[in-house]
Design a protein around this motif. Structure first.
Motif, PDB file in Angstrom:
ATOM      1  N   MET A 103      -3.440  -6.032   0.663  1.00  0.00           N
ATOM      2  CA  MET A 103      -2.187  -5.283   0.579  1.00  0.00           C
ATOM      3  C   MET A 103      -1.574  -5.126   1.975  1.00  0.00           C
ATOM      4  O   MET A 103      -2.271  -4.800   2.939  1.00  0.00           O
ATOM      5  N   LEU A 104      -0.264  -5.364   2.037  1.00  0.00           N
ATOM      6  CA  LEU A 104       0.462  -5.096   3.275  1.00  0.00           C
ATOM      7  C   LEU A 104       0.984  -3.659   3.203  1.00  0.00           C
ATOM      8  O   LEU A 104       0.978  -3.030   2.130  1.00  0.00           O
ATOM      9  N   ASN A 105       1.454  -3.140   4.330  1.00  0.00           N
ATOM     10  CA  ASN A 105       2.011  -1.793   4.312  1.00  0.00           C
ATOM     11  C   ASN A 105       3.537  -1.837   4.313  1.00  0.00           C
ATOM     12  O   ASN A 105       4.129  -2.922   4.272  1.00  0.00           O
ATOM     13  N   ARG A 116       0.869  -1.180   0.000  1.00  0.00           N
ATOM     14  CA  ARG A 116       0.000   0.000   0.000  1.00  0.00           C
ATOM     15  C   ARG A 116       0.905   1.229   0.000  1.00  0.00           C
ATOM     16  O   ARG A 116       1.985   1.210   0.607  1.00  0.00           O
ATOM     17  N   ASN A 117       0.448   2.280  -0.668  1.00  0.00           N
ATOM     18  CA  ASN A 117       1.218   3.531  -0.719  1.00  0.00           C
ATOM     19  C   ASN A 117       1.768   3.896   0.659  1.00  0.00           C
ATOM     20  O   ASN A 117       1.047   3.855   1.653  1.00  0.00           O
ATOM     21  N   GLY A 172      -1.891   2.795   7.618  1.00  0.00           N
ATOM     22  CA  GLY A 172      -1.834   3.346   6.268  1.00  0.00           C
ATOM     23  C   GLY A 172      -2.981   2.823   5.430  1.00  0.00           C
ATOM     24  O   GLY A 172      -2.783   2.152   4.409  1.00  0.00           O
ATOM     25  N   ILE A 173      -4.189   3.107   5.890  1.00  0.00           N
ATOM     26  CA  ILE A 173      -5.387   2.625   5.196  1.00  0.00           C
ATOM     27  C   ILE A 173      -6.286   3.814   4.884  1.00  0.00           C
ATOM     28  O   ILE A 173      -6.110   4.892   5.447  1.00  0.00           O
ATOM     29  N   VAL A 187      -0.632  -5.946   7.727  1.00  0.00           N
ATOM     30  CA  VAL A 187      -1.799  -5.935   6.847  1.00  0.00           C
ATOM     31  C   VAL A 187      -2.374  -4.520   6.805  1.00  0.00           C
ATOM     32  O   VAL A 187      -2.548  -3.877   7.852  1.00  0.00           O
ATOM     33  N   ALA A 188      -2.663  -4.042   5.590  1.00  0.00           N
ATOM     34  CA  ALA A 188      -3.289  -2.715   5.460  1.00  0.00           C
ATOM     35  C   ALA A 188      -4.775  -2.901   5.109  1.00  0.00           C
ATOM     36  O   ALA A 188      -5.645  -2.764   5.950  1.00  0.00           O
TER      37      ALA A 188
END
Ligand code: PMP
Length: 288
Positions: free
Chosen positions: A175-177, A140-141, A206-207, A182-183
């Motif tokens: 998606m992981l961060n 994830r971004n 970061g979600i 886990v995100a």
């Protein structure tokens, strides 16, 4: 009747609803959006969506030319013009027409677009039986690069993840961060149930702080269950008793298989089904 699309105060037949190719929304993904649901004539969690849109716009230094109330009226008018009581609303604000350079301050006023349509991300069967997901390689971004909480028109991070999940033969990608925790899904938030506790990654993972995620936390609390916001690892997902995803379009959908491994029995869990029922009750209520 041909569907009508709202652009900057006017309604256009779908085929004539067009914006400039010089709009920075197209050139750079420079803009923000919301996906909203209208159930039985009631726009679900309307103020929350409008507030998040204005927050996203402010985060990218973009003015929205209407007040919140004017924008809400525009959404309602578009629904009425299309004679819709049950609909998926896509509310988009683009930076506007500019030059072929990045500078957003050379752009005209931001442009407001409202599309009222329908959406079904997953088949009925998947809501009953649950879907298969995979943990995708793309992270994830990084929140310090592009905060996932800004619902921007640049969804390439999520689209790359979606490509990876489709290529892996799964229905959804997790998606992981940047830290390996886990995100979220490509367009949904994630929850697990373990030993009768409901767990979901914290906002610091970061979600996008999903509006459906907040509703699910409220519904769980009302039912006497607490939701803990905790950093989750991929092993936490593999070893979960239940897993489900939440989002405006997806609503609540069980995840029963992850990376080819069954989650618990491989069937939607009790807590998931209970929350799904409560969510359906809420969305069919008149004052949702
Ligand atoms: N995460 C991402 C990346 C999303 O795009 C979305 C919305 N589609 C969500 C989570 C869920 O947010 P909401 O419940 O507000 O629709």
């Amino acid at each position: 009747m041909e569907p009508k699309v709202y652009i900057n105060g006017k309604l256009y037949p779908k085929n004539e609803a067009k914006i400039s190719v010089f709009d920075h929304g197209l050139l750079y993904g420079d803009g923000v959006f919301e996906g909203i649901r209208c159930y039985n004539g009631n726009v679900f969690r309307f103020s929350e969506h409008i507030d998040r849109l204005y927050d996203s716009a402010r985060a990218i230094s973009m003015e929205i030319q209407l007040t919140r109330d004017e924008l809400k009226d525009a959404v309602i008018n578009t629904l009425n013009a299309n004679n819709l009581k049950d609909s998926y609303i896509r509310l988009i604000v683009t930076r506007g027409v500019g030059k072929l350079g990045l500078n957003p301050f050379n752009c005209s006023e931001s442009q407001i677009i409202i599309i009222t349509d329908f959406i079904q991300l997953y088949s009925e069967e998947l809501y009953e039986k649950g879907l298969s997901a995979t943990i995708v390689p793309t992270i994830r971004n990084h929140p310090d690069a592009l905060n996932p909480n800004v619902k921007s028109l640049n969804y390439l991070n999520n689209i790359l993840a979606k490509i990876e999940c489709i290529n892996a033969g799964a229905t959804e990608g997790i998606m992981l961060n940047k830290d390996g925790y886990v995100a979220e899904g490509t367009g949904d938030n994630i929850f697990i149930v373990k030993d009768n506790e409901i767990l979901t990654p914290p906002t610091t993972a970061g979600i996008l702080i999903g509006i459906t995620r907040n509703v699910v936390i409220e519904l769980a609390n009302e039912a006497g269950m607490t939701v803990k916001e905790e950093q989750l690892t991929r092993d936490d997902l593999y070893n979960a008793d239940e897993c489900f995803l939440t989002g405006t379009a997806a609503e609540i959908i069980p995840v029963v298989n992850l990376d080819g491994r069954k989650i618990a029995s491989g069937e939607p869990g009790k807590v998931t089904l209970r929350l799904l029922k409560k969510y359906q009750e809420l969305t069919t209520q008149s004052s949702a």
